[in-house]
Design a protein around this motif. Structure first.
Motif, PDB file in Angstrom:
ATOM      1  N   PRO A 155       0.554  -1.151   0.003  1.00 58.58           N
ATOM      2  CA  PRO A 155       0.025   0.090  -0.114  1.00 58.58           C
ATOM      3  C   PRO A 155       1.064   1.171   0.121  1.00 58.58           C
ATOM      4  CG  PRO A 155      -0.930  -1.680   1.632  1.00 58.58           C
ATOM      5  CD  PRO A 155       0.408  -2.148   1.159  1.00 58.58           C
ATOM      6  N   ARG A 156       0.194   2.307  -0.587  1.00 57.94           N
ATOM      7  CA  ARG A 156       0.969   3.653  -0.587  1.00 57.94           C
ATOM      8  C   ARG A 156       0.410   4.335   0.653  1.00 57.94           C
ATOM      9  NH1 ARG A 156      -0.322   5.071  -6.668  1.00 57.94           N
ATOM     10  NH2 ARG A 156       0.840   3.190  -7.674  1.00 57.94           N
ATOM     11  N   SER A 162      -3.927   5.518   3.458  1.00 60.49           N
ATOM     12  CA  SER A 162      -3.425   4.096   2.844  1.00 60.49           C
ATOM     13  C   SER A 162      -4.205   4.085   1.724  1.00 60.49           C
ATOM     14  CB  SER A 162      -3.358   3.048   4.006  1.00 60.49           C
ATOM     15  OG  SER A 162      -2.970   2.053   3.429  1.00 60.49           O
ATOM     16  N   ILE A 163      -3.338   3.516   0.831  1.00 56.09           N
ATOM     17  CA  ILE A 163      -3.961   3.382  -0.753  1.00 56.09           C
ATOM     18  C   ILE A 163      -3.599   2.105  -1.308  1.00 56.09           C
ATOM     19  CG2 ILE A 163      -4.296   4.328  -3.080  1.00 56.09           C
ATOM     20  CD1 ILE A 163      -3.255   6.844  -2.077  1.00 56.09           C
ATOM     21  N   ASP A 164      -4.221   1.073  -1.362  1.00 57.90           N
ATOM     22  CA  ASP A 164      -4.001  -0.252  -1.740  1.00 57.90           C
ATOM     23  C   ASP A 164      -4.489  -0.297  -3.163  1.00 57.90           C
ATOM     24  OD1 ASP A 164      -3.937  -2.838  -2.611  1.00 57.90           O
ATOM     25  OD2 ASP A 164      -5.075  -3.683  -1.231  1.00 57.90           O
ATOM     26  N   ASP A 169      -8.602  -0.166  -2.647  1.00 59.81           N
ATOM     27  CA  ASP A 169      -9.001   0.027  -1.349  1.00 59.81           C
ATOM     28  C   ASP A 169      -8.397   1.313  -0.748  1.00 59.81           C
ATOM     29  OD1 ASP A 169     -10.911  -1.913  -1.169  1.00 59.81           O
ATOM     30  OD2 ASP A 169      -9.419  -3.284  -0.527  1.00 59.81           O
TER      31      ASP A 169
END
Length: 254
Positions: A155-156, A162-164, A169
């Motif tokens: 994830p970022r 948090s960016i999956d 997500d």
């Protein structure tokens, strides 16, 4: 209607499998749009009012909805607002007047793109296909699963955000954030190069595609939705920062 010739281009290979819902009270126009999509191998249903549109959308789970803004009764704004409570289908809004207010109204309730009447059905289909070409996560089965799992990027993370990207997500403070497809794609583009400024034109190319034609302030509307859902104050942004006169960049989240 511009460009309404009777010989649409042959369907491209592998175009099948997509479902489209066309919603317009102008029955001849709805029939023409439906025929062009069908010849591109779309499974198409048609509704002529907002109530039927929402019912059909629940039944068929469309990939894309072509939706007239000026429907009688329940208008396109309310239909789009209703769609967004249960569907992440791409929505292309048809507007009768080329005014910024019409565009903002349509986009403000979750539409992904807009086309102004009169329009070419070929252009409309090209817009739809461009949206559907955006990368999507696909299920992986069998022996490919282990290899795919190994290659999934982490994830970022930007502070509490948090960016999956693989799973599409988004979480803020471990709480899920519900984004439309386009809002997620804008966030994914910005977060792909933290600290780098993206112009509106660059974001248009990254999210809507190089062939997109229209008002680039479309980006501003989607960024506004994104910030609101992330709880990001534009005046003191943690995540999506405005670079005045240029565009937007991803902040650190601190």
């Amino acid at each position: 209607m511009e460009g309404m010739d009777s010989t649409p281009t042959p369907p491209p290979d592998g175009a099948g499998g997509y479902r489209a819902l066309v919603v317009d009270d102008e029955r001849p126009l709805a029939a023409i749009v439906a025929s062009y999509l069908e010849r591109e191998n779309f499974e198409v249903r048609v509704a002529y009012n907002g109530t039927d549109a929402l019912t059909l959308a629940r039944e068929m789970d469309p990939d894309v909805v072509v939706l007239d803004l000026g429907l009688p009764g329940i208008d396109g704004v309310e239909v789009c607002r209703g769609l967004r409570t249960f569907s992440d289908a791409y929505v292309v809004m048809l507007t009768a007047r080329n005014t910024e207010m019409d565009t903002i109204i349509g986009l403000s309730v979750g539409a992904d793109d807009y086309v102004t009447k009169p329009f070419s059905p070929r252009e409309l289909v090209a817009r739809v296909r461009a949206m559907l070409r955006r990368p999507r996560s696909a299920p992986v089965h069998g022996t490919a699963l282990a290899a795919a799992t190994e290659s999934v990027p982490p994830p970022r993370v930007f502070g509490a955000l948090s960016i999956d990207v693989a799973g599409r997500d988004v979480y803020v403070d471990d709480r899920p954030v519900m984004l439309t497809r386009t809002e997620f794609d804008v966030l994914a583009a910005l977060s792909s190069r933290p600290g780098v400024v993206f112009s509106r034109h660059q974001l248009i190319e990254a999210v809507w595609g190089e062939s997109w034609v229209g008002n680039e302030h479309l980006v501003d509307v989607h960024v506004g939705h994104l910030r609101r859902k992330l709880g990001d104050d534009p005046a003191a942004s943690r995540y999506v920062t405005t670079v005045r006169g240029v565009g937007y960049r991803m902040g650190t989240g601190q």
